[in-house]
Design an enzyme around this catalytic site. Structure first.
Site, PDB file in Angstrom:
ATOM      1  N   ASN A  10       2.020 -11.299  -0.601  1.00  0.00           N
ATOM      2  CA  ASN A  10       2.083 -12.155  -1.789  1.00  0.00           C
ATOM      3  C   ASN A  10       3.222 -13.148  -1.555  1.00  0.00           C
ATOM      4  O   ASN A  10       4.386 -12.816  -1.734  1.00  0.00           O
ATOM      5  CB  ASN A  10       2.353 -11.280  -3.022  1.00  0.00           C
ATOM      6  N   TRP A  11       2.834 -14.354  -1.143  1.00  0.00           N
ATOM      7  CA  TRP A  11       3.864 -15.356  -0.808  1.00  0.00           C
ATOM      8  C   TRP A  11       4.516 -15.955  -2.053  1.00  0.00           C
ATOM      9  O   TRP A  11       5.456 -16.722  -1.945  1.00  0.00           O
ATOM     10  CB  TRP A  11       3.247 -16.468   0.047  1.00  0.00           C
ATOM     11  N   LYS A  12       3.948 -15.650  -3.225  1.00  0.00           N
ATOM     12  CA  LYS A  12       4.454 -16.235  -4.485  1.00  0.00           C
ATOM     13  C   LYS A  12       4.561 -17.761  -4.314  1.00  0.00           C
ATOM     14  O   LYS A  12       3.717 -18.351  -3.647  1.00  0.00           O
ATOM     15  CB  LYS A  12       5.779 -15.571  -4.870  1.00  0.00           C
ATOM     16  N   HIS A  96      -0.092  -9.523 -11.946  1.00  0.00           N
ATOM     17  CA  HIS A  96       1.218  -9.265 -11.331  1.00  0.00           C
ATOM     18  C   HIS A  96       2.290  -9.267 -12.419  1.00  0.00           C
ATOM     19  O   HIS A  96       2.176 -10.011 -13.399  1.00  0.00           O
ATOM     20  CB  HIS A  96       1.513 -10.345 -10.285  1.00  0.00           C
ATOM     21  N   GLU A  98       5.047 -10.603 -12.644  1.00  0.00           N
ATOM     22  CA  GLU A  98       5.599 -11.935 -12.953  1.00  0.00           C
ATOM     23  C   GLU A  98       4.655 -12.717 -13.859  1.00  0.00           C
ATOM     24  O   GLU A  98       5.091 -13.494 -14.705  1.00  0.00           O
ATOM     25  CB  GLU A  98       5.899 -12.692 -11.644  1.00  0.00           C
ATOM     26  N   GLU A 168       3.020  -1.256  -8.838  1.00  0.00           N
ATOM     27  CA  GLU A 168       4.253  -1.986  -8.575  1.00  0.00           C
ATOM     28  C   GLU A 168       5.242  -1.734  -9.707  1.00  0.00           C
ATOM     29  O   GLU A 168       5.216  -2.443 -10.726  1.00  0.00           O
ATOM     30  CB  GLU A 168       3.971  -3.489  -8.511  1.00  0.00           C
ATOM     31  N   GLY A 174      11.389  -7.142  -5.798  1.00  0.00           N
ATOM     32  CA  GLY A 174      12.404  -8.134  -5.454  1.00  0.00           C
ATOM     33  C   GLY A 174      13.828  -7.640  -5.620  1.00  0.00           C
ATOM     34  O   GLY A 174      14.779  -8.433  -5.571  1.00  0.00           O
ATOM     35  N   SER A 213       9.625  -4.091  -3.017  1.00  0.00           N
ATOM     36  CA  SER A 213      10.620  -3.992  -1.941  1.00  0.00           C
ATOM     37  C   SER A 213      10.127  -3.203  -0.727  1.00  0.00           C
ATOM     38  O   SER A 213      10.897  -2.469  -0.113  1.00  0.00           O
ATOM     39  CB  SER A 213      11.932  -3.403  -2.481  1.00  0.00           C
ATOM     40  N   GLY A 234       6.040  -8.756  -1.107  1.00  0.00           N
ATOM     41  CA  GLY A 234       6.548 -10.069  -1.501  1.00  0.00           C
ATOM     42  C   GLY A 234       7.500 -10.596  -0.444  1.00  0.00           C
ATOM     43  O   GLY A 234       7.085 -11.128   0.590  1.00  0.00           O
ATOM     44  N   GLY A 235       8.792 -10.424  -0.669  1.00  0.00           N
ATOM     45  CA  GLY A 235       9.842 -10.991   0.190  1.00  0.00           C
ATOM     46  C   GLY A 235       9.612 -10.807   1.683  1.00  0.00           C
ATOM     47  O   GLY A 235       9.666 -11.780   2.454  1.00  0.00           O
TER      48      GLY A 235
HETATM   49  P1  PGA Z   1       8.808  -7.655  -3.203  1.00  0.00           P
HETATM   50  O1  PGA Z   1       7.643  -8.192  -4.160  1.00  0.00           O
HETATM   51  O2  PGA Z   1       8.154  -7.074  -1.987  1.00  0.00           O
HETATM   52  O3  PGA Z   1       9.630  -8.877  -2.897  1.00  0.00           O
HETATM   53  O4  PGA Z   1       9.563  -6.641  -3.983  1.00  0.00           O
HETATM   54  C1  PGA Z   1       6.455  -7.448  -4.334  1.00  0.00           C
HETATM   55  C2  PGA Z   1       5.544  -8.158  -5.282  1.00  0.00           C
HETATM   56  O5  PGA Z   1       6.029  -8.858  -6.187  1.00  0.00           O
HETATM   57  O6  PGA Z   1       4.312  -8.052  -5.167  1.00  0.00           O
END
Ligand code: PGA
Length: 257
Positions: A10-12, A96, A98, A168, A174, A213, A234-235
């Protein structure tokens, strides 16, 4: 039958044309072609066409980070499931945390989107999970159950057949605070048992992936858990070597059901 490991990037809201080119180049230089794990890249919408071209000769699939539930219409700034399919997507991330917190998507909206995604032929990746206060109050299973119920109520008993669930925990996203493999396994097992009450077969083959994470250092320990079928990253998915290492961590994981 086996549940194939699924690792989703997930590159956001990150990326740039030249960076996308480099990323795919590095991925294909790495071991990607040899891996049995199914990798999926979810870029911002504007890079879907570019990635679709770049991934054509690879075994990596394309996904989107969100969609609108309507087929078309006066919804400025939105994108439909059919458009995603037309752009080469196989997967779409829905609900998600977010989206839920920053854009006020609620359980019902996520359920409506899931139905629209499935109808269009996409595989929805439905995100669920509790926040820090809810976990501290011992409400994790209750929150997850509420989120699953909303989908079951709207989309019916077979809502999760042909879907993916991403557990999640919001406090792990994050933050660097990954859930321990045991914490994650316990929720994954709960989710699988809960889905099984409605659709036994769907529950057995349902990929339940963990997000929050995930990094190269913890991928293998997560992958070793019986109900953790992959990761939503994500990251660490922004660094090709890290993403590859996570895929390798899950590669050996093939669960027989
Ligand atoms: P993260 O994000 O790996 O940076 O914690 C995961 C996500 O939001 O899907």
């Amino acid at each position: 039958m086996k549940r194939q490991a699924l690792v989703v990037a997930n590159w956001k809201m990150h990326g740039q044309r030249s960076w996308v080119d480099r990323f795919v180049h590095e991925l294909s230089q790495g071991l990607m072609p040899a891996l049995a794990v199914q990798a999926v890249l979810c870029p911002p919408y504007v890079y879907l066409a570019q990635l679709h071209r770049l991934l054509a000769e690879t075994n990596v699939l394309l996904g989107a980070q969100n969609m609108h539930s309507a087929q078309q219409g006066a919804f400025t700034g939105e994108v439909s499931a059919a458009m995603l399919l037309d752009s080469g997507c196989r997967y779409v991330i829905l609900g998600h945390s977010e989206r839920r917190t920053l854009f006020r998507e609620d359980d019902r909206e996520v359920a409506v989107k899931l139905e629209a995604a499935k109808q269009a032929g996409l595989i929805p990746i439905v995100c669920i999970g509790e926040n820090a206060e809810e976990r501290a109050a011992g409400l994790t299973e209750q929150v997850v159950k509420r989120q699953l119920d909303a989908v079951l109520l709207h989309a019916g008993q077979d809502a999760f057949s042909g879907s993916v669930i991403a557990y999640e925990p919001v406090w792990a996203i994050g933050t660097g605070n990954t859930a321990t493999p045991e914490q994650a396994q316990s929720v994954h097992e709960f989710v699988r048992r809960y889905v099984a009450r409605h659709d036994r077969f769907a529950a057995d083959v349902l990929p339940i992936i963990y997000g929050g994470s995930v990094k190269a250092a913890n991928a293998q320990a997560l992958a070793a858990q019986p109900d953790i079928d992959g990761a939503l990253v994500g990251g660490a998915s922004l660094v090709p070597e890290d993403f590859l290492a996570i895929c390798q961590g899950f590669d050996a994981m093939q669960v027989s059901v």
